[in-house]
Design an enzyme around this catalytic site. Structure first.
Site, mmCIF file in Angstrom:
data_model
loop_
_atom_site.group_PDB
_atom_site.id
_atom_site.type_symbol
_atom_site.label_atom_id
_atom_site.label_comp_id
_atom_site.label_asym_id
_atom_site.label_seq_id
_atom_site.Cartn_x
_atom_site.Cartn_y
_atom_site.Cartn_z
ATOM 1 C CG ASN A 2 -3.577 -2.402 6.821
ATOM 2 O OD1 ASN A 2 -3.466 -2.000 5.671
ATOM 3 N ND2 ASN A 2 -4.552 -3.198 7.205
ATOM 4 C CG HIS A 16 -5.483 -6.272 0.013
ATOM 5 N ND1 HIS A 16 -6.654 -6.151 0.727
ATOM 6 C CD2 HIS A 16 -5.714 -7.209 -0.947
ATOM 7 C CE1 HIS A 16 -7.559 -6.977 0.203
ATOM 8 N NE2 HIS A 16 -7.019 -7.622 -0.808
ATOM 9 C CE LYS A 49 -3.853 -2.306 2.321
ATOM 10 N NZ LYS A 49 -4.878 -2.200 3.378
ATOM 11 C CE1 TYR A 79 -9.451 -2.750 0.617
ATOM 12 C CE2 TYR A 79 -8.548 -0.938 -0.652
ATOM 13 C CZ TYR A 79 -8.369 -2.058 0.129
ATOM 14 O OH TYR A 79 -7.098 -2.498 0.443
ATOM 15 C CD GLU A 86 -9.186 -9.082 -3.124
ATOM 16 O OE1 GLU A 86 -10.004 -8.802 -2.230
ATOM 17 O OE2 GLU A 86 -8.019 -9.470 -2.874
HETATM 18 P P1 CMP Z 1 -7.333 -4.528 3.951
HETATM 19 O O1 CMP Z 1 -6.922 -5.863 4.455
HETATM 20 O O2 CMP Z 1 -6.731 -4.064 2.689
HETATM 21 O O3 CMP Z 1 -8.929 -4.494 3.783
HETATM 22 C C1 CMP Z 1 -9.747 -3.438 4.187
HETATM 23 C C2 CMP Z 1 -8.986 -2.256 4.675
HETATM 24 O O4 CMP Z 1 -9.731 -1.290 5.358
HETATM 25 C C3 CMP Z 1 -7.961 -2.697 5.698
HETATM 26 O O5 CMP Z 1 -6.959 -3.461 5.094
HETATM 27 C C4 CMP Z 1 -7.539 -1.372 6.290
HETATM 28 O O6 CMP Z 1 -6.622 -0.675 5.455
HETATM 29 C C5 CMP Z 1 -8.868 -0.620 6.267
HETATM 30 N N1 CMP Z 1 -9.497 -0.630 7.598
HETATM 31 C C6 CMP Z 1 -9.996 -1.693 8.271
HETATM 32 N N2 CMP Z 1 -10.482 -1.316 9.470
HETATM 33 C C7 CMP Z 1 -10.284 0.028 9.556
HETATM 34 C C8 CMP Z 1 -10.553 1.008 10.550
HETATM 35 N N3 CMP Z 1 -11.153 0.674 11.697
HETATM 36 N N4 CMP Z 1 -10.200 2.287 10.306
HETATM 37 C C9 CMP Z 1 -9.604 2.632 9.138
HETATM 38 N N5 CMP Z 1 -9.321 1.733 8.146
HETATM 39 C C10 CMP Z 1 -9.643 0.457 8.363
#
Ligand code: CMP
Length: 139
Positions: A114, A117, A11, A51, A128
């Site tokens: 984070n 993905h 990311k 998303y 995906e």
């Molecule tokens: P990902 O695994 O890519 O799938 C959904 C994404 O939403 C997740 O990683 C995070 O980047 C984001 N996400 C999930 N929970 C939260 C949260 N509580 N606040 C902000 N972003 C979130």
């Protein structure tokens, strides 16, 4: 393909921090092979579409803005039990809860930013992968 592939994105936060190489190294060291890979940038429309499942969540707007703010590395990875093994390698969505030695423990900043993905099911891995890659880009 189902069962032995997963889809990943490095990311924008991890790209900005200069961690592409470190993360790819962890992925290859864990036994995944790369079937497709590209350095690209999502438009906010594309990020929103990717998303869409989270559309009703309070963090959706923030997520779309984050995922379209800079380049990402998108890849299809192959290994037996790819989805589960990759989720183990990257750790919990929230880096504070991620196990020691996982990608998110090492490189993620927050639950939103984070670092990586990983697909959550074999079915979504295929959806995906096809969202990001044409058949001619998969080897
Ligand atoms: P990902 O695994 O890519 O799938 C959904 C994404 O939403 C997740 O990683 C995070 O980047 C984001 N996400 C999930 N929970 C939260 C949260 N509580 N606040 C902000 N972003 C979130």
């Amino acid at each position: 393909m189902a069962g032995n592939i997963t889809f990943t994105m490095i990311k924008p936060d991890a790209v900005e921090a200069g961690n592409i190489g470190n993360i790819l190294q962890m992925i290859e060291a864990d036994g995944f092979t790369i079937k497709a890979m590209k350095y690209t940038k999502l438009s906010s429309e594309k990020a929103g579409e990717f998303y869409a499942i989270h559309k009703e969540r309070p963090f959706y707007g923030e997520l779309v803005e984050f995922m379209s703010r800079g380049p990402i590395v998108a890849a299809i990875l192959e290994k037996d039990n790819a989805v589960e093994d990759f989720r183990k390698l990257i750790g919990s969505t929230n880096p504070e809860e991620a196990a020691e030695g996982t990608v998110r423990k090492k490189y993620a900043k927050s639950i939103g930013e984070n670092a990586v993905h990983g697909s959550d099911s074999d079915e979504n891995a295929v959806i995906e992968a096809n969202f990001h890659f044409a058949g001619t880009e998969i080897f």
